[in-house]
Design an enzyme around this catalytic site. Sequence first.
Site, PDB file in Angstrom:
ATOM      1  N   TYR A   1      -5.445  -5.005  -6.841  1.00 50.98           N
ATOM      2  CA  TYR A   1      -4.951  -4.771  -5.540  1.00 50.98           C
ATOM      3  C   TYR A   1      -4.953  -5.822  -4.786  1.00 50.98           C
ATOM      4  CZ  TYR A   1      -6.460  -4.859  -0.274  1.00 50.98           C
ATOM      5  OH  TYR A   1      -5.513  -4.528   1.015  1.00 50.98           O
TER       6      TYR A   1
ATOM      7  N   LYS B   1       0.661  -1.529   0.301  1.00 50.12           N
ATOM      8  CA  LYS B   1       0.115  -0.206   0.103  1.00 50.12           C
ATOM      9  C   LYS B   1       0.741   1.450   0.165  1.00 50.12           C
ATOM     10  CE  LYS B   1      -3.479  -2.089   2.270  1.00 50.12           C
ATOM     11  NZ  LYS B   1      -4.583  -2.650   3.921  1.00 50.12           N
TER      12      LYS B   1
HETATM   13  O1  DON Z   1      -6.560  -7.075   1.765  1.00 46.91           O
HETATM   14  C1  DON Z   1      -6.436  -7.587   2.958  1.00 46.91           C
HETATM   15  O2  DON Z   1      -6.454  -8.431   3.206  1.00 46.91           O
HETATM   16  C2  DON Z   1      -4.458  -8.378   2.750  1.00 46.91           C
HETATM   17  N1  DON Z   1      -4.894  -8.517   1.030  1.00 46.91           N
HETATM   18  C3  DON Z   1      -3.945  -7.128   2.801  1.00 46.91           C
HETATM   19  C4  DON Z   1      -4.508  -7.223   4.439  1.00 46.91           C
HETATM   20  C5  DON Z   1      -2.460  -6.491   5.173  1.00 46.91           C
HETATM   21  O3  DON Z   1      -1.979  -7.197   5.056  1.00 46.91           O
HETATM   22  C6  DON Z   1      -2.632  -5.560   6.529  1.00 46.91           C
HETATM   23  N2  DON Z   1      -1.563  -5.784   7.157  1.00 46.91           N
HETATM   24  N3  DON Z   1      -1.526  -6.184   7.891  1.00 46.91           N
END
Ligand code: DON
Length: 315
Positions: free
Chosen positions: A195, A71
């Site tokens: 995403y 991100k």
């Molecule tokens: O969107 C999601 O849930 C995952 N691809 C990324 C979330 C994430 O890495 C949160 N961080 N700690």
Amino acid sequence: MAKAQPPLQLVLDEITECARASEAFGKVADYIPELAGVNPGQFAIAIARPGHPTLVAGDSDVPFSIQSVSKVFMLALALGKLGDQLWSRVGREPSGQSFDSMLLLELEKGYPRNPFINAGAIVTTDAVLQGSSPRETLGSLLRFIRAAAGDETIHINDRVAQSEIATGHRNFALAHYLRSHDNLKNPPELTLGTYFHQCAVEMTCTQLANAGLFLVGGSRTPRLVSEARIRRINALMMTCGHYDGSGDYAFRVGLPGKSGVGGGILSIVPGVASIAVWSPGLNHYGNSKLGTEAMEQLTTRTGWSVFGPHMTKGG
Ligand code: DON
């Protein structure tokens, strides 16, 4: 005769030894099935400094899924494309909620608190995607990351992306909700496909530390964003980069940082260093447990903190 190790290398070796001795790894993210099988006993740390060789310890050449650390790079692209117009679609306040929370999104009518919670990251990706294709957007992202790291081998793991496409119901809910408020300009499947692939970028700890150098600033780091933007991205990493654990990370570590559920953390010592740490087990915020503990040890021992009276350049 063995050469004396530089002090910083010794610190990294000792931190790694300490992490390896711990069995309190935390819990590997299993809501993305492809990540559920990762061995939680792995640990790596790397420090990249302008004009110095990158120092590493532990499993620093093992690739892992950077997940939400991506991100940061997508935000840099979005700011490059939209400038301050991005803030009409996403805020810059900590949410105090978990990374995938929906609570505030309804109360605040589809305007996510910041670009690092999932809702805000989906909007950020949607903004970069507008007027181009997922392939072009992911191509731009990979070009950016590869230029930042000085490494053309960095790639996306399609199996991880497909695994999340199949199970990412919360993100689909967030995307559709954003769309209902006209804060998603592309079809939800298209934005989320992009995403999920962005989150599935794989890097080693060494590559991630090198990729973070563009946020360190100064004349000897890759000039991918302006100094003013570096300050803003670092400010967002400090206030929002660890979600509802951001205050705790600032308190314990004292540096801007961005975590991912793959267990990676990228932290920046402005003007001095880019640090990557990786251990797949997570704490209850969804941030690397041993990774956070290692960062706390490192900044305690080096005195690196944006809050301290003296920031040294380290050994
Ligand atoms: O969107 C999601 O849930 C995952 N691809 C990324 C979330 C994430 O890495 C949160 N961080 N700690």
